[in-house]
Design an enzyme around this catalytic site. Structure first.
Site, PDB file in Angstrom:
ATOM      1  N   ASN A 109       0.879  -1.193  -0.043  1.00  0.00           N
ATOM      2  CA  ASN A 109       0.069   0.039   0.204  1.00  0.00           C
ATOM      3  C   ASN A 109       1.041   1.149  -0.131  1.00  0.00           C
ATOM      4  OD1 ASN A 109      -2.862  -1.114   1.012  1.00  0.00           O
ATOM      5  ND2 ASN A 109      -1.264  -2.022   2.160  1.00  0.00           N
ATOM      6  N   PRO A 110       1.556   1.591  -1.218  1.00  0.00           N
ATOM      7  CA  PRO A 110       2.677   2.663  -0.919  1.00  0.00           C
ATOM      8  C   PRO A 110       2.084   3.956  -0.965  1.00  0.00           C
ATOM      9  CG  PRO A 110       2.348   1.637  -3.265  1.00  0.00           C
ATOM     10  CD  PRO A 110       1.620   0.923  -2.246  1.00  0.00           C
ATOM     11  N   LYS A 111       0.863   4.239  -1.213  1.00  0.00           N
ATOM     12  CA  LYS A 111       0.326   5.607  -0.931  1.00  0.00           C
ATOM     13  C   LYS A 111      -0.533   5.752   0.407  1.00  0.00           C
ATOM     14  CE  LYS A 111       1.195   6.762  -5.657  1.00  0.00           C
ATOM     15  NZ  LYS A 111       0.474   7.379  -7.042  1.00  0.00           N
ATOM     16  N   ASN A 112      -0.436   4.819   0.911  1.00  0.00           N
ATOM     17  CA  ASN A 112      -1.248   4.572   2.086  1.00  0.00           C
ATOM     18  C   ASN A 112      -0.647   5.348   3.549  1.00  0.00           C
ATOM     19  OD1 ASN A 112      -1.713   3.253   5.212  1.00  0.00           O
ATOM     20  ND2 ASN A 112      -3.217   2.278   3.921  1.00  0.00           N
TER      21      ASN A 112
END
Lengths: 438, 252
Positions: free
Chosen positions: B106-109
């Site tokens: 979830n890199p943009k979490n």
């Protein structure tokens, strides 16, 4: 951004390769759009002049309203399984959809309005504020989304839905006194979004005079302003469109925009518009994205509000999209029940190429089955639909170039500080003023 | 074996028989109703019950991992997990690694990085130098891995900046920014991070309005000249690099 010219070919890096590819895609779309609308025989224009004729816009640069309304209306009821990753953002889904429909001049029917208000009530936490869905802990982002959505609905029920006293208490609990910023939720991250969401909610609920609300906000945002002139999420981080909008709007809402270096901010902002694409990027050397049409494009009217349009800016040095030269004669709508686009800004006001932005949105960000996207190939979603349309409204109403395309493209005017349509905001403000004092 | 077939719903697991699941409240005519998978509904209904009952146990900790695996943005569940980690004395380094693993998925979490900070702060607060060093190393590793997938991931860079400031690793980070700039001279995040290190490492540059006395005036000039030379060498190769020009303006 100037584009890299031949330098990108001599010394390519991932950044320049991606940029070159997107410019190629955009140029191709614009050429094909113009070619498809050529009606009469004429001398071959140079590619820089293809858009000068004006006539092609009316048939090609068209906002496909019905498709967007259909997409949004269906989504308001049901969303596919993949949306489980937005289960903590259902208030946002309500706002994105309801606001987008409002911009398209399609207010909710009475039943839908009542159902949305009822849902948002379930998201309201007993201790104040709203969670992303029923039973979730309160969080500033869904709190903003819920309140802004209620403001967009602006019925008596919507106004009565919010427990304003408890909400104000929630805002106070989120305040980080040591930095002047706001935590997004208990134990959560402190960043510029927190400042904006808290202050926008306070403005919408008429509690903006609460003690301590504005204290230190200007100073916090100033600490987040970087050497590039834009604003970051937190001190030391990178200047970014979303946080710049949030920081600037929060400062304006607190009447402390003067704490920031506004000329530097304007300089950074003016360089965020793609010379070829016409859209905005969020950061230096990144690709343009439809949603920044609002975060960056919408920062211009906020700057006007901050400064009274007296900033000296070198926005004129921004190379407007070569295919969308600033029109000498702005296209005016022939008939409209909406407010006509406002008069062009004063010459010294910070400005962007609103023609180029409208062209980008209309030709590169619309999907054939409705909905809008980040950029060609990305696919639609409700967040991008909301912010592409919000950016389009800003460009139409606040930009210097009037309306691109047929009169039916005209959207409702949105308030740039809270991003609620002005007409509904006025009604909401009236209703809130009549509520008992807290 | 097909995991989906093997999975037994919580509602049918004997070890969870004591918990009465709580369904999600919905309005009479629902709006923005997501077509949830059965596994998600099953897990969330049980989670709701133990969140309300305030049970603090390993089974609840494991349940939060399961839910987060299906919806990484469930900030209430992440918050709940942190409460459990604290109450149960879970190894913070392991928890930090877990957050780092979730960051890859979830890199943009936001929540994964916030969780990492909470773990890191607690490790630093322990007062144990070895724990503090480990916390820095885990932050450094996991943000670096995230940047290998997306060299401009703003969450990863922001987390690195926070860790550099918290653990005082300015010099190390200057070297890292140089490597990232060498990878892609137009990586604005790397240039921004370098500026951050220059300012932070000196204890604050002398600004035009406020001389706080930190840093000898001569040191500042030497550093500025060295950084201008650095930027110039990169601009020689790619003169239209807005990142480098903004850096120069910032240094001046």
């Amino acid at each position: 951004m100037d584009g890299f010219g031949t330098e990108g070919l001599d010394f390519p890096t991932e950044t320049s390769l991606e940029q070159w590819k997107l410019e190629h895609v955009a140029r191709d779309i614009y050429r094909r759009s113009v070619a498809s609308a050529r009606i009469r025989e004429e001398e071959d224009p140079t590619e820089e002049c293809v858009a000068c004729e004006g006539g092609w816009e009316a048939s090609v640069a068209v906002l496909h309203r019905e498709t967007h309304v259909a997409y949004l209306t269906k989504s308001l009821r049901h969303l596919s399984a993949g949306h489980v990753v937005l289960d903590a953002s259902r208030c946002w889904l309500c706002y994105w959809i309801v606001h987008a429909l409002a911009l398209l001049g399609e207010p909710l029917g009475d039943d839908a309005a009542r159902d949305v208000v009822e849902f948002l009530s379930l998201c309201q936490h007993p201790d104040g504020g709203f969670g992303g869905g029923p039973g979730q802990m309160p969080h500033l982002a869904p709190t903003y989304a819920a309140v802004a959505c209620l403001a967009e609905i602006a019925t008596v029920e919507a106004a009565k839905c919010v427990d304003r006293a408890k909400c104000a208490a929630f805002l106070a609990r989120c305040k980080d006194k040591s930095s002047g910023g706001y935590r997004m939720h208990e134990g959560g991250e402190t960043d510029t979004r927190g400042c904006y969401t808290a202050l926008a909610v306070a403005r919408l609920l008429g509690v903006q005079d609460a003690e301590g609300l504005c204290e230190g906000v200007g100073a916090f945002v100033k600490m987040c302003q970087t050497h590039e002139g834009g604003v970051a999420g937190e001190p030391g981080a990178e200047a970014h469109g979303g946080y710049t909008y949030c920081g600037l709007a929060a400062a304006v809402l607190c009447d402390s925009a003067h704490s920031l270096d506004l000329p530097e901010l304007t300089h950074w902002l003016a360089h965020r518009q793609g010379a070829v694409e016409g859209g905005f990027n969020g950061r230096t050397n990144k690709l343009v994205d439809g949603c920044y049409s609002f975060w960056q494009g919408g920062a211009f009217p906020v700057l006007e509000l901050a400064s009274g349009a007296a900033i000296a800016s070198d926005a004129s040095s921004n190379a407007a999209c070569a295919l969308f030269p600033a029109a000498q004669l702005a296209t005016q709508p022939t008939s409209s029940s909406n407010t006509a686009p406002s008069a062009p800004s004063a010459p010294s006001a910070p400005s962007f190429s609103s023609r180029a932005l409208q062209g980008w949105l209309l030709l590169c960000c619309q999907l054939p089955n409705g909905g809008m996207q980040d950029k060609p190939g990305k696919g639609r979603d409700h967040y991008h639909t909301c912010y592409c349309l919000s950016g389009l409204s800003v460009a139409q109403h606040w930009g210097a170039d009037g309306l691109v395309g047929p009169a039916t493209n005209l959207l409702e005017r949105t308030d740039p500080l809270v991003n609620v349509t002005e007409a509904r905001l006025a009604e909401w403000t009236r209703l809130v003023a009549q509520l008992p004092k807290i | 074996d097909d995991d989906a077939d093997e999975r037994v719903p919580y509602s049918r697991r004997p070890e969870w028989a004591d918990v009465e699941p709580i369904p999600q409240p919905e309005s009479a005519n629902p709006v923005v109703l997501i077509d949830y998978a059965d596994e998600y509904v099953d897990a969330m209904d049980v989670w709701r019950a133990v969140y309300r009952s305030r049970e603090r146990s390993r089974r609840v900790l494991d349940l939060t991992r399961d839910v987060i695996g299906m919806n990484g943005g469930a900030y209430t569940v992440w918050h709940h997990r942190w409460e459990l980690v604290s109450a149960l004395g879970v190894d913070l380094a392991e928890e930090l690694r877990y957050a780092g693993t979730m960051a890859r998925a979830n890199p943009k979490n936001y929540q994964v990085w916030n969780h990492m900070r909470l773990c890191s702060q607690a490790m630093k607060a322990s007062g144990d130098d070895a724990r503090e060093t480990l916390a820095w190393e885990l932050n450094e590793t996991h943000t670096r891995i995230a940047l290998m997938m997306d060299a401009k991931n703003i969450h990863a860079w922001t987390q690195r900046a926070w860790a550099v400031r918290t653990f005082g690793r300015w010099t190390d980070e200057m070297e890292f920014t140089e490597r990232m700039i060498d990878d892609d001279v137009r990586n604005n995040s790397a240039w921004n991070q370098r500026f951050f290190c220059v300012v932070g490492g000196l204890g604050g540059f002398v600004t035009s309005t406020d001389d706080d006395g930190n840093g000898d005036g001569a040191d500042v000039v030497v550093l500025a000249e060295s950084e201008l030379a650095f930027a110039k060498s990169r601009l020689d190769k790619s003169p239209h690099n807005e990142s480098a020009w903004n850096y120069v303006r910032g240094i001046l």
